[in-house]
Design a protein around this motif. Structure first.
Motif, PDB file in Angstrom:
ATOM      1  N   LEU A 188      54.540  31.373  50.841  1.00 10.39           N
ATOM      2  CA  LEU A 188      55.623  30.574  51.403  1.00 10.39           C
ATOM      3  C   LEU A 188      56.380  29.839  50.293  1.00 10.39           C
ATOM      4  O   LEU A 188      55.823  29.586  49.222  1.00 10.39           O
ATOM      5  CB  LEU A 188      55.078  29.554  52.403  1.00 10.39           C
ATOM      6  CG  LEU A 188      54.609  30.095  53.753  1.00 10.39           C
ATOM      7  CD1 LEU A 188      53.929  28.985  54.541  1.00 10.39           C
ATOM      8  CD2 LEU A 188      55.781  30.667  54.557  1.00 10.39           C
ATOM      9  N   PRO A 189      57.642  29.469  50.527  1.00  6.88           N
ATOM     10  CA  PRO A 189      58.376  28.672  49.535  1.00  6.88           C
ATOM     11  C   PRO A 189      57.613  27.393  49.200  1.00  6.88           C
ATOM     12  O   PRO A 189      57.129  26.688  50.082  1.00  6.88           O
ATOM     13  CB  PRO A 189      59.697  28.357  50.251  1.00  6.88           C
ATOM     14  CG  PRO A 189      59.876  29.483  51.207  1.00  6.88           C
ATOM     15  CD  PRO A 189      58.492  29.835  51.677  1.00  6.88           C
ATOM     16  N   GLY A 190      57.478  27.119  47.916  1.00 11.40           N
ATOM     17  CA  GLY A 190      56.744  25.944  47.479  1.00 11.40           C
ATOM     18  C   GLY A 190      55.256  26.168  47.329  1.00 11.40           C
ATOM     19  O   GLY A 190      54.537  25.300  46.822  1.00 11.40           O
ATOM     20  N   GLU A 191      54.785  27.334  47.767  1.00 10.11           N
ATOM     21  CA  GLU A 191      53.370  27.659  47.641  1.00 10.11           C
ATOM     22  C   GLU A 191      53.198  28.735  46.564  1.00 10.11           C
ATOM     23  O   GLU A 191      54.167  29.286  46.045  1.00 10.11           O
ATOM     24  CB  GLU A 191      52.818  28.160  48.989  1.00 10.11           C
ATOM     25  CG  GLU A 191      52.995  27.202  50.151  1.00 10.11           C
ATOM     26  CD  GLU A 191      52.072  25.997  50.059  1.00 10.11           C
ATOM     27  OE1 GLU A 191      51.096  26.037  49.289  1.00 10.11           O
ATOM     28  OE2 GLU A 191      52.330  25.004  50.778  1.00 10.11           O
ATOM     29  N   SER A 192      51.944  29.044  46.250  1.00 11.03           N
ATOM     30  CA  SER A 192      51.662  30.079  45.268  1.00 11.03           C
ATOM     31  C   SER A 192      52.156  31.433  45.755  1.00 11.03           C
ATOM     32  O   SER A 192      52.109  31.728  46.955  1.00 11.03           O
ATOM     33  CB  SER A 192      50.158  30.142  45.001  1.00 11.03           C
ATOM     34  OG  SER A 192      49.834  31.225  44.179  1.00 11.03           O
ATOM     35  N   VAL A 193      52.632  32.257  44.830  1.00 13.71           N
ATOM     36  CA  VAL A 193      53.085  33.603  45.195  1.00 13.71           C
ATOM     37  C   VAL A 193      51.899  34.469  45.592  1.00 13.71           C
ATOM     38  O   VAL A 193      51.965  35.248  46.550  1.00 13.71           O
ATOM     39  CB  VAL A 193      53.851  34.245  44.017  1.00 13.71           C
ATOM     40  CG1 VAL A 193      54.191  35.693  44.330  1.00 13.71           C
ATOM     41  CG2 VAL A 193      55.117  33.457  43.724  1.00 13.71           C
ATOM     42  N   GLY A 194      50.794  34.358  44.857  1.00 13.01           N
ATOM     43  CA  GLY A 194      49.584  35.105  45.163  1.00 13.01           C
ATOM     44  C   GLY A 194      48.460  34.173  45.553  1.00 13.01           C
ATOM     45  O   GLY A 194      48.646  32.962  45.677  1.00 13.01           O
ATOM     46  N   CYS A 195      47.275  34.731  45.769  1.00 17.74           N
ATOM     47  CA  CYS A 195      46.124  33.904  46.120  1.00 17.74           C
ATOM     48  C   CYS A 195      45.890  32.852  45.035  1.00 17.74           C
ATOM     49  O   CYS A 195      45.971  33.138  43.848  1.00 17.74           O
ATOM     50  CB  CYS A 195      44.886  34.781  46.275  1.00 17.74           C
ATOM     51  SG  CYS A 195      45.036  36.056  47.541  1.00 17.74           S
ATOM     52  N   TYR A 196      45.594  31.635  45.444  1.00 16.75           N
ATOM     53  CA  TYR A 196      45.413  30.536  44.487  1.00 16.75           C
ATOM     54  C   TYR A 196      44.235  30.791  43.560  1.00 16.75           C
ATOM     55  O   TYR A 196      44.313  30.599  42.360  1.00 16.75           O
ATOM     56  CB  TYR A 196      45.175  29.222  45.244  1.00 16.75           C
ATOM     57  CG  TYR A 196      46.388  28.675  45.943  1.00 16.75           C
ATOM     58  CD1 TYR A 196      47.437  28.103  45.232  1.00 16.75           C
ATOM     59  CD2 TYR A 196      46.486  28.726  47.323  1.00 16.75           C
ATOM     60  CE1 TYR A 196      48.543  27.591  45.882  1.00 16.75           C
ATOM     61  CE2 TYR A 196      47.599  28.219  47.983  1.00 16.75           C
ATOM     62  CZ  TYR A 196      48.623  27.656  47.261  1.00 16.75           C
ATOM     63  OH  TYR A 196      49.715  27.158  47.905  1.00 16.75           O
ATOM     64  N   THR A 197      43.121  31.198  44.126  1.00 16.26           N
ATOM     65  CA  THR A 197      41.899  31.356  43.348  1.00 16.26           C
ATOM     66  C   THR A 197      41.253  32.697  43.678  1.00 16.26           C
ATOM     67  O   THR A 197      41.585  33.343  44.683  1.00 16.26           O
ATOM     68  CB  THR A 197      40.898  30.236  43.674  1.00 16.26           C
ATOM     69  OG1 THR A 197      40.510  30.343  45.058  1.00 16.26           O
ATOM     70  CG2 THR A 197      41.519  28.862  43.433  1.00 16.26           C
ATOM     71  N   ALA A 198      40.302  33.087  42.839  1.00 20.80           N
ATOM     72  CA  ALA A 198      39.573  34.329  43.104  1.00 20.80           C
ATOM     73  C   ALA A 198      38.818  34.245  44.426  1.00 20.80           C
ATOM     74  O   ALA A 198      38.652  35.257  45.118  1.00 20.80           O
ATOM     75  CB  ALA A 198      38.612  34.612  41.949  1.00 20.80           C
TER      76      ALA A 198
END
Length: 273
Positions: A188-198
């Motif tokens: 989402l806009p303002g969020e990470s493009v990919g998964c934050y963590t493994a």
């Protein structure tokens, strides 16, 4: 259609000679539903068939991208031009024991970067959702022949809407990538493009499925796909998958004894007798 609804059990239904998508999740927010032991066959597209000769970036029948089509008064849902037996806009549901015969794809899972129509603006990225339980015991046949990259199980295409009052737009070709995450806000806009963590990275898991008499068994434009006990017969190509992939216990019979293989695939030529 399951529209803006959660927790529904849709089971043991038969649909034949249907026009447009047969069983489908409509806006991309529909979750925690069970779609089990349903059958769909002889599915008809609406509107013009996708013409790969005028595809995006000059791609053609053999390319990866296809043109975008916009909704009209005669085609309110543009993805109906590639109507499938099961059209899944959000994978966080349980799909078990369903049978698909015909359609542009037996099971189509388009990428939605965000919900559409009545649920436009909800903070959710449908294309990154995992299955609630493994996609299990489903079968598809006599499908995937409308484009060289189509398949019995197709994770691809994109349905989008630029604003709440704007018409829907759709392409059947390769577009947004499915990046399975436990966090439904990723992308989402303002969020990470990919998964934050493994730890947030998840796998889209397919178990005990079968495809036969199809162009391809499975086409997956995405990452982290697990394919367990996949059975294929009389298909041009078993799978075309990307990124991290785990395949275990797959049975592939390119050409059976009773079927001449289609002309545009990679299997050995059909016998002449």
């Amino acid at each position: 259609a399951i529209h803006g609804t959660h927790g529904v059990k849709l089971t043991e239904n038969t649909a034949h000679n249907a026009i447009g998508h047969c069983y489908f999740l409509e806006d991309g927010v529909e979750e925690n539903n069970t779609i089990s032991y349903n059958q769909a066959s002889f599915i008809h597209a609406l509107g013009p068939y996708q013409n790969p000769s005028i595809a995006a970036n000059g791609d053609s029948w053999w390319g990866q991208e296809l043109s975008w089509y916009t909704a009209t008064n005669d085609l309110i849902l543009p993805s109906d031009m590639a109507a499938g037996c099961f059209y899944i806009t959000n994978t966080y549901n349980d799909f078990v024991g369903n049978a698909a015969s015909g359609g542009w794809a037996g099971f189509a899972m388009p990428s939605l970067r965000y919900p559409v129509k009545l649920h436009y603006g909800e903070r959710l990225v449908p294309k990154n959702r995992p299955f609630k339980a493994p996609f299990r015991g489903n079968s598809a046949h006599s499908t995937g022949y409308w484009w060289a990259t189509a398949a019995g199980i197709y994770v691809g295409g994109e349905l989008q809407q630029n604003g709440p009052a704007d018409p829907l737009r759709y392409t059947s070709g390769r577009s947004a990538t499915h990046d399975t995450c436990s966090n439904k806000l990723v992308g989402l806009p303002g969020e990470s493009v990919g998964c934050y963590t493994a730890e947030e990275k998840m796998w889209l898991r397919f178990e005990d499925n079968k495809v036969f008499l199809a162009n391809r068994g499975k086409q997956h434009w995405g990452d982290r796909s697990e394919i367990i006990r996949f059975e294929l017969h009389d298909v041009g190509l078993s799978m075309n998958v990307f990124g991290q992939v785990w395949i275990d216990k797959m049975l592939m019979e390119c050409r059976g004894q009773n079927h001449k293989i289609t002309w545009f695939n990679g299997c050995p030529g059909a016998p002449t007798d």
